[in-house]
Design a protein around this motif. Sequence first.
Motif, PDB file in Angstrom:
ATOM      1  N   LEU A  16      47.550  10.494  42.453  1.00 29.39           N
ATOM      2  CA  LEU A  16      46.779   9.385  43.169  1.00 29.39           C
ATOM      3  C   LEU A  16      45.715  10.073  43.890  1.00 29.39           C
ATOM      4  N   PRO A  17      45.811  11.010  45.040  1.00 31.70           N
ATOM      5  CA  PRO A  17      44.871  11.692  45.853  1.00 31.70           C
ATOM      6  C   PRO A  17      43.725  12.101  44.990  1.00 31.70           C
ATOM      7  N   ASN A  18      43.960  13.079  43.900  1.00 36.61           N
ATOM      8  CA  ASN A  18      42.831  13.609  43.217  1.00 36.61           C
ATOM      9  C   ASN A  18      41.893  12.227  42.498  1.00 36.61           C
ATOM     10  N   LEU A  19      42.640  11.388  42.085  1.00 35.02           N
ATOM     11  CA  LEU A  19      41.897  10.110  41.231  1.00 35.02           C
ATOM     12  C   LEU A  19      41.234   9.530  42.322  1.00 35.02           C
ATOM     13  N   LEU A  20      41.715   9.127  43.401  1.00 30.78           N
ATOM     14  CA  LEU A  20      40.775   8.325  44.324  1.00 30.78           C
ATOM     15  C   LEU A  20      39.756   9.041  44.807  1.00 30.78           C
ATOM     16  N   GLU A  21      39.768  10.445  45.155  1.00 27.96           N
ATOM     17  CA  GLU A  21      38.613  11.164  45.603  1.00 27.96           C
ATOM     18  C   GLU A  21      37.495  11.304  44.610  1.00 27.96           C
ATOM     19  N   GLU A  22      37.840  11.182  43.264  1.00 29.79           N
ATOM     20  CA  GLU A  22      36.820  11.355  42.184  1.00 29.79           C
ATOM     21  C   GLU A  22      36.234   9.920  41.989  1.00 29.79           C
ATOM     22  N   LEU A  23      37.195   8.912  42.036  1.00 31.06           N
ATOM     23  CA  LEU A  23      36.792   7.466  41.889  1.00 31.06           C
ATOM     24  C   LEU A  23      35.669   7.054  43.095  1.00 31.06           C
ATOM     25  N   GLU A  26      32.298   8.647  42.486  1.00 33.09           N
ATOM     26  CA  GLU A  26      31.436   8.137  41.208  1.00 33.09           C
ATOM     27  C   GLU A  26      30.963   6.552  41.761  1.00 33.09           C
ATOM     28  N   ILE A  27      32.047   5.578  42.513  1.00 28.43           N
ATOM     29  CA  ILE A  27      31.634   4.270  42.766  1.00 28.43           C
ATOM     30  C   ILE A  27      30.550   4.234  43.809  1.00 28.43           C
ATOM     31  N   LYS A  28      30.775   5.082  44.764  1.00 25.58           N
ATOM     32  CA  LYS A  28      29.702   5.330  46.056  1.00 25.58           C
ATOM     33  C   LYS A  28      28.163   5.372  45.624  1.00 25.58           C
ATOM     34  N   LYS A  29      28.098   6.129  44.105  1.00 29.63           N
ATOM     35  CA  LYS A  29      26.683   6.177  43.903  1.00 29.63           C
ATOM     36  C   LYS A  29      26.187   4.893  43.381  1.00 29.63           C
ATOM     37  N   ALA A  31      27.595   1.311  43.790  1.00 24.31           N
ATOM     38  CA  ALA A  31      27.970   0.260  44.538  1.00 24.31           C
ATOM     39  C   ALA A  31      27.365   0.182  45.908  1.00 24.31           C
ATOM     40  N   GLU A  32      27.110  -1.103  46.306  1.00 22.05           N
ATOM     41  CA  GLU A  32      26.627  -1.323  47.618  1.00 22.05           C
ATOM     42  C   GLU A  32      27.903  -1.395  48.550  1.00 22.05           C
ATOM     43  N   LYS A  33      28.828  -2.348  48.035  1.00 18.97           N
ATOM     44  CA  LYS A  33      30.080  -2.344  48.749  1.00 18.97           C
ATOM     45  C   LYS A  33      31.226  -2.094  47.405  1.00 18.97           C
ATOM     46  N   PHE A  34      32.469  -1.394  47.909  1.00 19.15           N
ATOM     47  CA  PHE A  34      33.387  -1.322  47.028  1.00 19.15           C
ATOM     48  C   PHE A  34      34.597  -1.503  47.769  1.00 19.15           C
ATOM     49  N   PHE A  35      35.796  -1.913  46.978  1.00 14.50           N
ATOM     50  CA  PHE A  35      36.981  -2.130  47.364  1.00 14.50           C
ATOM     51  C   PHE A  35      38.023  -1.529  46.484  1.00 14.50           C
ATOM     52  N   ILE A  36      39.066  -0.695  46.878  1.00 17.49           N
ATOM     53  CA  ILE A  36      39.790  -0.268  46.130  1.00 17.49           C
ATOM     54  C   ILE A  36      41.228  -1.035  46.477  1.00 17.49           C
ATOM     55  N   ILE A 106      32.738   4.745  34.501  1.00 17.47           N
ATOM     56  CA  ILE A 106      32.672   3.263  34.936  1.00 17.47           C
ATOM     57  C   ILE A 106      31.132   3.020  35.061  1.00 17.47           C
ATOM     58  N   PRO A 107      30.216   3.881  35.730  1.00 17.83           N
ATOM     59  CA  PRO A 107      28.771   3.725  35.643  1.00 17.83           C
ATOM     60  C   PRO A 107      28.351   3.516  34.041  1.00 17.83           C
ATOM     61  N   LYS A 108      28.694   4.347  33.355  1.00 21.68           N
ATOM     62  CA  LYS A 108      28.206   4.212  31.779  1.00 21.68           C
ATOM     63  C   LYS A 108      28.693   2.609  31.281  1.00 21.68           C
ATOM     64  N   MET A 109      29.903   2.359  31.543  1.00 19.63           N
ATOM     65  CA  MET A 109      30.230   1.248  30.864  1.00 19.63           C
ATOM     66  C   MET A 109      29.530   0.145  31.596  1.00 19.63           C
ATOM     67  N   LEU A 110      29.512  -0.092  32.697  1.00 21.87           N
ATOM     68  CA  LEU A 110      28.818  -0.934  33.662  1.00 21.87           C
ATOM     69  C   LEU A 110      27.364  -1.092  33.180  1.00 21.87           C
ATOM     70  N   LYS A 111      26.563   0.014  32.890  1.00 23.88           N
ATOM     71  CA  LYS A 111      25.391  -0.011  32.245  1.00 23.88           C
ATOM     72  C   LYS A 111      25.157  -0.913  31.008  1.00 23.88           C
TER      73      LYS A 111
END
Length: 238
Positions: A16-23, A26-29, A31-36, A106-111
């Motif tokens: 979990l720690p490594n996943l969340l760091e990477e996640l 990526e999503i900060k790039k 998303a205006e707002k994000f929630f995990i 995630i960004p690629k899928m969202l596109k």
Amino acid sequence: MNLAVVIPTYNEKETLPNLLEELLYEIKKIAEKFFIIIVDDSSPDGTGQIAEELNIKYGNISVIHRKGKFGLGSAYKEGFRFVLEKYDPDFIIQMDADHSHDPKEIPKMLKNMLGYDFAVASRHVLGSSVVGWGTYRKIVHSIAGTLAAICGGLKISDPTSGFRIFEKSVLRSIDFSKIKSDGFAFQIEMLCLLKKMGFRGFEFPTLFINRKEGKSKMGINEMIQFIKICISLLMRKI
Ligand SMILES: Nc1nc2c(ncn2[C@@H]2O[C@H](COP(=O)(O)OP(=O)(O)OP(=O)(O)O)[C@@H](O)[C@H]2O)c(=O)[nH]1
Ligand SMILES: [Mg+2]
């Protein structure tokens, strides 16, 4: 764009720690707002506490602590309900905690979401690949996927994939009490319900890397429940 990511956890302290760091990176790039949202089932290895510590470190992480091991599907139902009630994200992402799913996708899928209601990261479309699976795992996975697709009348090549994105109105319109499975078979029932409701999805080629740490939670009970759900689907009882 506002994003929410729902992650069910059971004994995932190593990953979990490594996943969340990477996640988060990526999503900060994008998303205006994000929630995990971490939905932890009282993991004996302390994953729930680790998730709380990660929230102190990074912020924006809600941890739902459940009193027992109630299953993957039940965790998603609770996480989705929570996120829709508390936040108003444009898209909701679901993924495993074991780092098998690559947050860079995630960004690629969202596109590609324009004109679609949901996306499924697929291990079986052109351009996808799976790293770290032996022959036995590949065979079991193929049989399970084919069985689920036939029984549910699904045109999706990888119906057991747990890496998906939903447009918010899709999840808002779902009555989760209609989904019987509380375990892994939830993934199949959810796709059948989306199909029944006329939602449009696409598959995105994914790079799936088998977990390097921790243990799989897919056991014999999950397989039995999966087969029962497939039979019910075939008999049109769901
Ligand atoms: N909250 C909760 N999470 C669960 C439960 N069972 C599994 N999970 C989580 O669901 C996700 C998928 O489980 P995995 O063990 O990775 O299943 P899998 O991907 O089929 O198996 P592997 O490929 O071997 O990892 C992981 O994040 C697990 O921690 C459960 O009963 N409750
Ligand atoms: Mg996994």
